[in-house]
Motif scaffolding. Structure first.
Motif, mmCIF file in Angstrom:
data_model
loop_
_atom_site.group_PDB
_atom_site.id
_atom_site.type_symbol
_atom_site.label_atom_id
_atom_site.label_comp_id
_atom_site.label_asym_id
_atom_site.label_seq_id
_atom_site.Cartn_x
_atom_site.Cartn_y
_atom_site.Cartn_z
ATOM 1 N N PRO A 116 -3.438 5.754 6.684
ATOM 2 C CA PRO A 116 -2.026 5.999 7.036
ATOM 3 C C PRO A 116 -1.764 7.485 7.182
ATOM 4 N N LYS A 117 -0.875 7.814 8.116
ATOM 5 C CA LYS A 117 -0.641 9.217 8.461
ATOM 6 C C LYS A 117 0.171 9.969 7.410
ATOM 7 N N ALA A 118 0.909 9.272 6.586
ATOM 8 C CA ALA A 118 1.830 9.916 5.653
ATOM 9 C C ALA A 118 1.107 10.793 4.641
ATOM 10 N N VAL A 119 1.796 11.839 4.234
ATOM 11 C CA VAL A 119 1.349 12.675 3.120
ATOM 12 C C VAL A 119 2.256 12.342 1.944
ATOM 13 N N VAL A 120 1.674 11.841 0.855
ATOM 14 C CA VAL A 120 2.456 11.384 -0.297
ATOM 15 C C VAL A 120 2.094 12.247 -1.505
ATOM 16 N N ASP A 121 3.076 12.953 -2.019
ATOM 17 C CA ASP A 121 2.845 13.815 -3.180
ATOM 18 C C ASP A 121 2.447 12.960 -4.387
ATOM 19 N N GLY A 122 1.275 13.241 -4.940
ATOM 20 C CA GLY A 122 0.798 12.471 -6.078
ATOM 21 C C GLY A 122 0.332 11.074 -5.707
ATOM 22 N N GLY A 123 0.128 10.841 -4.407
ATOM 23 C CA GLY A 123 -0.244 9.514 -3.949
ATOM 24 C C GLY A 123 -1.744 9.289 -3.909
ATOM 25 N N LYS A 124 -2.120 8.046 -3.661
ATOM 26 C CA LYS A 124 -3.518 7.672 -3.502
ATOM 27 C C LYS A 124 -3.602 6.596 -2.437
ATOM 28 N N LEU A 125 -4.802 6.355 -1.948
ATOM 29 C CA LEU A 125 -5.014 5.344 -0.920
ATOM 30 C C LEU A 125 -5.431 4.033 -1.575
ATOM 31 N N TYR A 126 -4.643 2.990 -1.324
ATOM 32 C CA TYR A 126 -4.977 1.640 -1.767
ATOM 33 C C TYR A 126 -5.416 0.832 -0.555
ATOM 34 N N THR A 127 -6.416 -0.004 -0.730
ATOM 35 C CA THR A 127 -6.838 -0.882 0.353
ATOM 36 C C THR A 127 -6.955 -2.309 -0.170
ATOM 37 N N CYS A 140 -10.285 -13.956 3.084
ATOM 38 C CA CYS A 140 -11.437 -14.098 3.975
ATOM 39 C C CYS A 140 -11.807 -12.801 4.674
ATOM 40 N N GLY A 141 -10.915 -11.804 4.626
ATOM 41 C CA GLY A 141 -11.196 -10.506 5.233
ATOM 42 C C GLY A 141 -10.760 -10.378 6.669
ATOM 43 N N ALA A 142 -10.114 -11.408 7.220
ATOM 44 C CA ALA A 142 -9.652 -11.330 8.610
ATOM 45 C C ALA A 142 -8.493 -10.356 8.767
ATOM 46 N N VAL A 143 -7.777 -10.108 7.678
ATOM 47 C CA VAL A 143 -6.646 -9.176 7.677
ATOM 48 C C VAL A 143 -6.888 -8.144 6.582
ATOM 49 N N ARG A 144 -6.772 -6.858 6.937
ATOM 50 C CA ARG A 144 -7.043 -5.791 5.987
ATOM 51 C C ARG A 144 -5.906 -4.770 6.029
ATOM 52 N N ILE A 145 -5.591 -4.227 4.876
ATOM 53 C CA ILE A 145 -4.419 -3.361 4.748
ATOM 54 C C ILE A 145 -4.785 -2.091 3.989
ATOM 55 N N ALA A 146 -4.205 -0.986 4.414
ATOM 56 C CA ALA A 146 -4.301 0.283 3.682
ATOM 57 C C ALA A 146 -2.883 0.780 3.414
ATOM 58 N N VAL A 147 -2.638 1.191 2.172
ATOM 59 C CA VAL A 147 -1.327 1.709 1.771
ATOM 60 C C VAL A 147 -1.534 3.025 1.042
ATOM 61 N N LYS A 148 -0.851 4.067 1.504
ATOM 62 C CA LYS A 148 -0.871 5.347 0.802
ATOM 63 C C LYS A 148 0.422 5.453 0.012
ATOM 64 N N SER A 149 0.288 5.542 -1.305
ATOM 65 C CA SER A 149 1.469 5.447 -2.162
ATOM 66 C C SER A 149 1.232 6.133 -3.500
ATOM 67 N N LYS A 150 2.322 6.481 -4.172
ATOM 68 C CA LYS A 150 2.226 6.816 -5.577
ATOM 69 C C LYS A 150 1.695 5.598 -6.323
ATOM 70 N N PRO A 151 1.087 5.786 -7.499
ATOM 71 C CA PRO A 151 0.713 4.610 -8.295
ATOM 72 C C PRO A 151 1.921 3.686 -8.448
ATOM 73 N N PHE A 152 1.700 2.415 -8.257
ATOM 74 C CA PHE A 152 2.816 1.482 -8.175
ATOM 75 C C PHE A 152 3.614 1.396 -9.466
ATOM 76 N N ASP A 153 2.968 1.666 -10.601
ATOM 77 C CA ASP A 153 3.700 1.620 -11.862
ATOM 78 C C ASP A 153 4.519 2.885 -12.107
ATOM 79 N N GLN A 154 4.436 3.847 -11.185
ATOM 80 C CA GLN A 154 5.212 5.078 -11.314
ATOM 81 C C GLN A 154 6.391 5.128 -10.351
ATOM 82 N N ILE A 155 6.544 4.106 -9.531
ATOM 83 C CA ILE A 155 7.652 4.072 -8.573
ATOM 84 C C ILE A 155 8.882 3.508 -9.278
#
Length: 297
Positions: free
Chosen positions: A145-156, A161-176
């Motif tokens: 993902p193009k975003a720049v997230v302060d204190g963020g990390k890349l989650y995938t 079955c693997g036919a659909v794949r996702i990447a999310v750049k975010s702060k740790p979810f327990d910190q939101i």
């Protein structure tokens, strides 16, 4: 003396399939931590075959997904994606052996108000992860993902079955915190899929394999619940195409609501690799009692 049976009625969300099942009153559902049951949030009760009756829809027409040793067949509605049952064997029958399969019915599909609240019910646990070969989660191979997230990390992550794949750049979810903190919802569709929602801006998300997704629309048809056609795992919530003129024609309070979602994409946290939503302590909000109320078939 045999224990008294209690009848529960359940259905997929679109009501193509409606069933009734009888189980002992003291039955506790089982929560399995295997790779698929976790992604679906399934809770299982195991009735005798003669105590499960479909009052609408032919169960043989349910979509089927199996994996690993292929000893279990997971059955879901191909229209709305809700998993209703699993059929299989703990140990496969030997050649020539006649062995009745085990049936599991998903408590998540039970209708509201029958005394089996999937969010609060006491449950037993099955260590499904210990069976068979370790699951290899889908690997995201696209651009970050193009975003720049302060204190963020890349989650995938992705569907099973693997036919659909996702990447999310975010702060740790327990910190939101605040308006966009992750939650769960007990509404008629979220409870059946056991969604755990996060709400990143679109620029923080990349998705591969969208051609393998089915979109389920209901109610006002603004938001589609999106799931994999092959394995049935729900991935995200998709705002349908809408023009500025269509938004302007809405009541003023509705306009603001829709505009907020033009830039966000709710992601089901159950698809994220190396994350257990049970560790996040997510609040369950009351979506079931919002108008218009869902009509249980």
């Amino acid at each position: 003396m045999s224990e008294q049976l209690k009848t529960y009625r359940g259905n997929c969300h679109c009501a193509e399939y409606v069933f009734e099942v009888q189980v002992p009153e003291s039955s506790k559902p089982k929560e399995c931590n295997c790779s698929l049951c976790y992604k679906r949030g399934a809770l299982w009760l195991s009735p005798k075959s003669e105590n499960l009756h479909f009052v609408k829809g032919d169960p043989s027409t349910l979509a089927n997904y199996t994996f690993g040793g292929k000893t279990w067949n997971h059955k879901f509605c191909s229209k709305c994606g809700v998993e209703l049952m699993v059929v299989g064997h703990i140990t496969p029958p030997q050649p020539g052996e006649q062995k009745e399969p085990v049936i599991g019915v998903n408590v998540r599909a039970f209708q509201h108000g029958q005394g089996m609240d999937a969010w609060a019910v006491e449950r037993d646990f099955i260590d499904g992860q210990s069976f068979g070969k370790p699951y290899e989660p889908p690997k995201f191979t696209g651009p970050e993902p193009k975003a720049v997230v302060d204190g963020g990390k890349l989650y995938t992550g992705g569907c099973h079955c693997g036919a659909v794949r996702i990447a999310v750049k975010s702060k740790p979810f327990d910190q939101i915190t605040g308006r966009w903190k992750p939650i769960q919802c007990n509404c008629s569709i979220c409870s059946r899929h056991a969604y755990a929602w996060c709400y990143p801006p679109k620029e923080q998300v990349e998705i591969e394999g969208e051609d393998n997704l089915e979109v389920y629309l209901f109610n006002n048809k603004l938001f589609g619940k999106v799931f994999c056609k092959i394995c049935g795992v729900s991935a995200y919530n998709k705002l349908q195409p809408i023009t500025e003129d269509q938004i302007n024609a809405m009541p003023e309070d509705r306009q603001g609501f829709v505009r907020v979602w033009l830039d966000r994409i709710p992601i089901n946290l159950r698809v994220i690799n190396d994350l257990n939503v049970n560790d996040l302590g997510l609040e369950v909000c009351d979506g079931y009692d919002r108008e218009p109320r869902y009509v249980e078939p």
